[in-house]
Design an enzyme around this catalytic site. Structure first.
Site, mmCIF file in Angstrom:
data_model
loop_
_atom_site.group_PDB
_atom_site.id
_atom_site.type_symbol
_atom_site.label_atom_id
_atom_site.label_comp_id
_atom_site.label_asym_id
_atom_site.label_seq_id
_atom_site.Cartn_x
_atom_site.Cartn_y
_atom_site.Cartn_z
ATOM 1 N N LYS A 129 4.046 -28.432 -4.093
ATOM 2 C CA LYS A 129 3.190 -27.809 -5.108
ATOM 3 C C LYS A 129 3.257 -26.280 -4.959
ATOM 4 O O LYS A 129 3.763 -25.758 -3.978
ATOM 5 C CB LYS A 129 1.755 -28.305 -4.969
ATOM 6 C CG LYS A 129 1.114 -28.017 -3.619
ATOM 7 C CD LYS A 129 -0.266 -28.620 -3.526
ATOM 8 C CE LYS A 129 -0.885 -28.322 -2.154
ATOM 9 N NZ LYS A 129 -2.254 -28.866 -2.042
ATOM 10 N N TYR A 153 -4.155 6.195 1.234
ATOM 11 C CA TYR A 153 -5.397 6.239 0.461
ATOM 12 C C TYR A 153 -6.607 6.066 1.366
ATOM 13 O O TYR A 153 -6.610 5.230 2.274
ATOM 14 C CB TYR A 153 -5.408 5.128 -0.592
ATOM 15 C CG TYR A 153 -4.444 5.342 -1.728
ATOM 16 C CD1 TYR A 153 -4.550 6.462 -2.552
ATOM 17 C CD2 TYR A 153 -3.448 4.420 -1.991
ATOM 18 C CE1 TYR A 153 -3.662 6.649 -3.614
ATOM 19 C CE2 TYR A 153 -2.569 4.594 -3.046
ATOM 20 C CZ TYR A 153 -2.685 5.714 -3.850
ATOM 21 O OH TYR A 153 -1.811 5.888 -4.892
#
Length: 376
Positions: free
Chosen positions: A35, A264
């Site tokens: 899956k 950042y």
């Protein structure tokens, strides 16, 4: 030149992992769970890597169609069954094994049968086998024990071949209720008088509870070389190999001094003169934005005698959209163009996930479409 990031899928490693599963389970039948695009490894890789599996288990009929188009002729199991009655013709066409986990799905099957001729109905029942799902304590999908027999008898009355399936909630945790023992007792008691195959064991139960291997096992994460517990040391003794190697390169280097910051938010502040490597990989590639300082990155440093040698260094600063930054202070020989492994054979995905407060499942499934994939 293309951006240097790459997800390499090693199908031989998938094959080797499947063989390990077969050896652990004494050659039980295996549903290889593929899956989520084979946990991010691609359906095509799954066909090649799990060619010796007895069946493939997934969720979507679109993937079933792709499997058949690519030449897969063995069993396919739809783990969540059908989502509407309109899907039944495709289930028949592709001869799927079908999970039934609620009465609504049973009603769809019965209603569809009622509109077929006797010959068409027999063709349907000859091509589609049912795996009835018991909710033994997971409390997601499945019939409770008290209603399971009713569903089973109804399917038998309709003429289907019926097998039995459940799923463990805590196979990787020994003392959390419901335990494997709790759920297995319910499963065994509920199905004891019923014909058909039984399937219960996921990766954790395959590794930790051999008495619940039953007829069919359903390995998922271990087939791709990661640990169901999220801890690489729990599978290190098995010699499972990573199905995916995510790699990139150093694209720039900064020399900073004590007190300088990186990235950042200026989250990293240098405590000494530091050599910073900038790597072409970020959260837009699927690398976890919340990865902590120190998250391991393996830097490839080939020597004249060992072309696969390298060293692990730590992530510094905040992960950005397209780049991460790593501490190269201890390896001055690393330069622009030096290859790095974000996860793979030298840097287990579980170790990266642990620094990111997640699991290997999520990382391998999260690699984005902009990352080139090469099947080896």
């Amino acid at each position: 030149m293309n951006r240097p990031i790459l997800a390499a899928i090693v199908t031989q490693n998938l094959k080797d992992n499947l063989n390990i599963v077969k050896n652990i389970t004494n050659q039980r039948f295996v549903w290889a769970v593929i899956k989520a695009n084979a946990y991010g490894h691609s359906i095509k890789s799954a066909i090649d890597g799990f060619s010796q599996a007895d069946g493939l288990a997934l969720l979507d009929l679109q993937d079933v169609h792709a499997l058949r188009e690519m030449g897969w002729t063995k069993r396919i199991l739809l783990l969540e069954g059908i989502f509407s009655a309109h899907e039944i013709p495709q289930v028949i066409e592709h001869e799927c094994n079908l999970v039934v986990h609620q009465f609504l799905q049973l009603e769809w099957l019965e209603q569809y049968l009622s509109n077929l001729s006797s010959l068409e109905a027999e063709n349907f029942k000859s091509k589609v086998e049912i795996w009835l799902k018991l909710n033994s304590g997971m409390n997601r999908l499945g019939f409770k024990s008290g209603e399971y027999g009713l569903a089973y008898n109804h399917l038998i009355h309709l003429g289907f071949k019926v097998h039995h399936l459940t799923h463990f909630a805590n196979a990787d945790e020994a003392n959390i209720f419901p335990t494997v023992e709790d759920q297995w007792a319910i499963f065994e008691h509920t199905t004891q008088w019923m014909d058909g195959f039984k399937s219960a064991a996921n990766s954790s139960a395959i590794l930790n509870s051999p008495h619940v291997h039953a007829d069919w096992v359903r390995p998922g994460i271990m087939l791709y070389g990661a640990s169901p517990t999220g801890k690489h040391q729990d599978i290190a003794h098995l010699a499972l190999k990573p199905g995916m190697i995510l790699s990139s390169e150093i694209i720039a280097i900064q020399e900073i001094t004590k007190g300088d910051t990186v990235g950042y938010g200026s989250r990293f502040v240098a405590k000494q003169n530091t050599r910073v490597g900038i790597v072409a990989c970020g959260y837009a590639d699927g690398y976890p934005r919340h990865a902590k300082e120190g998250t391991p990155v393996w830097v490839h440093l080939p020597s004249p005698t060992d072309h696969q040698s390298g060293v692990k260094v730590g992530l510094i600063g905040r992960v950005s959209m397209d780049m991460i930054t790593i501490d190269l202070t201890t390896i001055p020989q690393a330069s622009i163009g030096t290859k790095v492994e974000l996860w793979g054979a030298n840097n287990p995905i579980d170790d990266v996930a642990m620094f990111s407060d997640t699991v290997g499942y999520e990382l391998m499934c999260a690699v984005t479409q902009r990352v080139p994939m090469k099947v080896l």
